[in-house]
Scaffold this active site. Structure first.
Site, PDB file in Angstrom:
ATOM      1  N   LYS A 151       0.692  -1.345   0.131  1.00 54.68           N
ATOM      2  CA  LYS A 151       0.117   0.004  -0.108  1.00 54.68           C
ATOM      3  C   LYS A 151       0.921   1.297  -0.015  1.00 54.68           C
ATOM      4  CE  LYS A 151      -4.238  -1.515   0.640  1.00 54.68           C
ATOM      5  NZ  LYS A 151      -5.310  -1.344  -0.414  1.00 54.68           N
ATOM      6  N   SER A 152       2.068   1.106   0.043  1.00 53.47           N
ATOM      7  CA  SER A 152       2.952   2.242  -0.033  1.00 53.47           C
ATOM      8  C   SER A 152       2.996   3.276  -1.166  1.00 53.47           C
ATOM      9  CB  SER A 152       4.554   2.016   0.290  1.00 53.47           C
ATOM     10  OG  SER A 152       4.726   1.315   1.611  1.00 53.47           O
ATOM     11  N   LYS A 173      15.340  -6.012   4.298  1.00 54.54           N
ATOM     12  CA  LYS A 173      15.443  -5.203   5.331  1.00 54.54           C
ATOM     13  C   LYS A 173      17.108  -5.233   6.026  1.00 54.54           C
ATOM     14  CE  LYS A 173      10.773  -4.122   6.658  1.00 54.54           C
ATOM     15  NZ  LYS A 173       9.605  -3.912   7.518  1.00 54.54           N
ATOM     16  N   GLY A 189       6.827 -12.388  19.511  1.00 55.67           N
ATOM     17  CA  GLY A 189       7.536 -12.306  18.230  1.00 55.67           C
ATOM     18  C   GLY A 189       8.753 -11.730  18.575  1.00 55.67           C
ATOM     19  N   ALA A 190       9.944 -12.212  17.608  1.00 55.86           N
ATOM     20  CA  ALA A 190      11.148 -11.702  17.826  1.00 55.86           C
ATOM     21  C   ALA A 190      11.871 -11.561  16.465  1.00 55.86           C
ATOM     22  CB  ALA A 190      12.081 -12.627  18.823  1.00 55.86           C
ATOM     23  N   GLY A 191      11.182 -11.167  15.692  1.00 57.42           N
ATOM     24  CA  GLY A 191      11.563 -10.952  14.199  1.00 57.42           C
ATOM     25  C   GLY A 191      12.053  -9.723  13.971  1.00 57.42           C
TER      26      GLY A 191
HETATM   27  P1  NAP Z   1      10.260 -11.873  10.553  1.00 51.98           P
HETATM   28  O1  NAP Z   1      11.447 -11.036  10.739  1.00 51.98           O
HETATM   29  O2  NAP Z   1      10.055 -13.022   9.467  1.00 51.98           O
HETATM   30  O3  NAP Z   1       9.567 -12.364  11.938  1.00 51.98           O
HETATM   31  C1  NAP Z   1       8.527 -13.347  12.145  1.00 51.98           C
HETATM   32  C2  NAP Z   1       8.190 -13.526  13.711  1.00 51.98           C
HETATM   33  O4  NAP Z   1       7.070 -14.511  13.517  1.00 51.98           O
HETATM   34  C3  NAP Z   1       9.482 -14.246  14.128  1.00 51.98           C
HETATM   35  O5  NAP Z   1       9.242 -14.077  15.657  1.00 51.98           O
HETATM   36  C4  NAP Z   1       8.824 -15.851  14.084  1.00 51.98           C
HETATM   37  O6  NAP Z   1       9.388 -16.698  14.996  1.00 51.98           O
HETATM   38  C5  NAP Z   1       7.472 -15.588  14.351  1.00 51.98           C
HETATM   39  N1  NAP Z   1       6.613 -16.720  13.637  1.00 51.98           N
HETATM   40  C6  NAP Z   1       6.496 -16.804  12.063  1.00 51.98           C
HETATM   41  N2  NAP Z   1       5.966 -18.140  12.070  1.00 51.98           N
HETATM   42  C7  NAP Z   1       5.537 -18.700  13.366  1.00 51.98           C
HETATM   43  C8  NAP Z   1       4.845 -19.632  13.527  1.00 51.98           C
HETATM   44  N3  NAP Z   1       4.261 -20.471  12.764  1.00 51.98           N
HETATM   45  N4  NAP Z   1       4.558 -20.146  15.082  1.00 51.98           N
HETATM   46  C9  NAP Z   1       5.193 -19.068  15.956  1.00 51.98           C
HETATM   47  N5  NAP Z   1       5.959 -17.851  15.756  1.00 51.98           N
HETATM   48  C10 NAP Z   1       6.194 -17.642  14.261  1.00 51.98           C
HETATM   49  O7  NAP Z   1       8.736 -10.821  10.197  1.00 51.98           O
HETATM   50  P2  NAP Z   1       8.647  -9.199  10.733  1.00 51.98           P
HETATM   51  O8  NAP Z   1       9.512  -8.384   9.518  1.00 51.98           O
HETATM   52  O9  NAP Z   1       9.201  -9.206  12.122  1.00 51.98           O
HETATM   53  O10 NAP Z   1       7.397  -9.107  10.264  1.00 51.98           O
HETATM   54  C11 NAP Z   1       6.301  -9.763  11.124  1.00 51.98           C
HETATM   55  C12 NAP Z   1       4.782  -9.374  10.828  1.00 51.98           C
HETATM   56  O11 NAP Z   1       4.663  -7.825  11.136  1.00 51.98           O
HETATM   57  C13 NAP Z   1       4.439  -9.434   9.330  1.00 51.98           C
HETATM   58  O12 NAP Z   1       3.131 -10.001   9.201  1.00 51.98           O
HETATM   59  C14 NAP Z   1       4.648  -8.145   8.583  1.00 51.98           C
HETATM   60  O13 NAP Z   1       3.623  -8.155   7.414  1.00 51.98           O
HETATM   61  C15 NAP Z   1       4.062  -7.357   9.663  1.00 51.98           C
HETATM   62  N6  NAP Z   1       4.733  -5.755   9.738  1.00 51.98           N
HETATM   63  C16 NAP Z   1       3.646  -4.842   9.767  1.00 51.98           C
HETATM   64  C17 NAP Z   1       4.162  -3.499   9.887  1.00 51.98           C
HETATM   65  C18 NAP Z   1       3.320  -2.412   9.617  1.00 51.98           C
HETATM   66  O14 NAP Z   1       3.648  -1.318   9.575  1.00 51.98           O
HETATM   67  N7  NAP Z   1       2.215  -2.476  10.187  1.00 51.98           N
HETATM   68  C19 NAP Z   1       5.570  -3.249   9.618  1.00 51.98           C
HETATM   69  C20 NAP Z   1       6.686  -4.283   9.689  1.00 51.98           C
HETATM   70  C21 NAP Z   1       6.036  -5.784   9.626  1.00 51.98           C
HETATM   71  P3  NAP Z   1      10.766 -17.465  15.040  1.00 51.98           P
HETATM   72  O15 NAP Z   1      11.869 -16.369  15.152  1.00 51.98           O
HETATM   73  O16 NAP Z   1      10.618 -18.287  15.724  1.00 51.98           O
HETATM   74  O17 NAP Z   1      11.038 -17.809  13.449  1.00 51.98           O
END
Ligand code: NAP
Length: 276
Positions: free
Chosen positions: A16-17, A66, A128-130
């Protein structure tokens, strides 16, 4: 000369950016255009070089680039370096590319827009810790939130964030589930609940307090299962749209010097996604 901006990612069509930034250019009378560019992992270095060569004014970076983009930038802001992730790139006056991270700051601005600044002493649980969680944890600390716990499927990733932050503690999903009512602020950062995704919440949130502030950073759909539960018990809900709009607004300010209108943009994008 017309300025041009971009967002790079894979996939990118859903972003959507472009709509958000192009609407702001129209509102502010800026002669500019913002385009989505599909960049695969293996082409990232060349894509960054091409954007630079062709005179991009600035660009956003989204999944999965990123972190991987950092070695290809000329400079990286200190906070973005600590976060280990860049989502905004600015072309400096000398043509060099400098990376910033506006995600974490965008989250805190968005949450405080809804709940105010009086909750900074409350215990926070980040689920979460992504990459996004890491940025949010750093921004929370900057704003004075000092009681931070992180729970994650892979505990070592949560431990890395706590080590880098210098504050906070790590808990398992089991502990998070059983002690959930002790947290005044809950921030859901996993992809659970995302449209087209199949992931469900990683643990039961039945013990959420009705006095809690519950924020989800997933914004499509706006009312994720996590937020639906929060709303049903009377907790305060913070949707992910505000974070998205504010991270974009901070990027806009880096590029063009002023903060665009976020209220009407939140209403516009929320409306499209079926929210209020
Ligand atoms: P990421 O770096 O891939 O991290 C994903 C996180 O979710 C990790 O902590 C991962 O755990 C966990 N996870 C994934 N699948 C899982 C499962 N099946 N069970 C348990 N934990 C699980 O992603 P990110 O960049 O942080 O983004 C995360 C979400 O935030 C996405 O949906 C993204 O669209 C959203 N987001 C929104 C905004 C906004 O502006 N609103 C901005 C950025 C991101 P592990 O470490 O164990 O793999």
């Amino acid at each position: 000369m017309k300025k041009w901006f971009a967002v790079i990612g894979d996939p990118i069509a859903q972003s959507k950016s472009p709509e958000m930034h192009n609407s702001w250019y129209a509102q502010e009378g800026v002669d500019a255009a913002y385009i989505p560019v599909h960049v695969k992992k293996e082409n990232l270095e060349q894509a960054v070089a091409a954007l630079k060569l062709l005179g991009v004014y600035g660009f956003n970076v989204t999944i999965p680039h990123k972190t991987a983009i950092i070695p290809y930038l000329d400079e990286v802001d200190e906070t973005a370096k600590q976060m280990g992730a860049v989502n905004t790139v600015v072309r400096l006056l000398d043509g060099k590319l400098k990376g910033f991270n506006t995600d974490g700051e965008g989250f805190v601005r968005s949450m405080e827009e809804v709940v105010g600044e009086n909750h900074r002493q409350k215990p926070v649980l980040i689920i979460g810790a992504g990459g996004a969680a890491r940025g949010i944890a750093f921004a929370l600390k900057k704003y004075g939130y000092n009681q931070i716990a992180i729970t994650n499927r892979t505990l070592s990733k949560a431990e890395e964030i706590v080590d880098a932050l210098g504050i906070g503690n790590v808990i398992s999903f089991e502990e998070a589930s059983s002690t959930l009512n002790q947290y005044g602020i809950l921030i859901q950062t996993t992809p659970a609940g995302m449209k087209y995704g199949d992931m469900t919440l990683p643990f039961s949130v039945d013990r959420m307090s009705h006095e809690a502030i519950a924020a989800d950073i997933v914004y499509n759909p706006i009312m994720t299962p996590f937020l639906q539960h929060a709303e049903a018990i009377g907790a305060t809900v913070v949707t992910g749209v505000g974070m998205f709009i504010h991270q974009g607004a901070i990027a806009y300010e880096h590029w063009l010097g002023n903060y665009p209108d976020t209220n009407s943009m939140i209403a516009q994008i929320s409306g499209q996604l079926g929210g209020k």
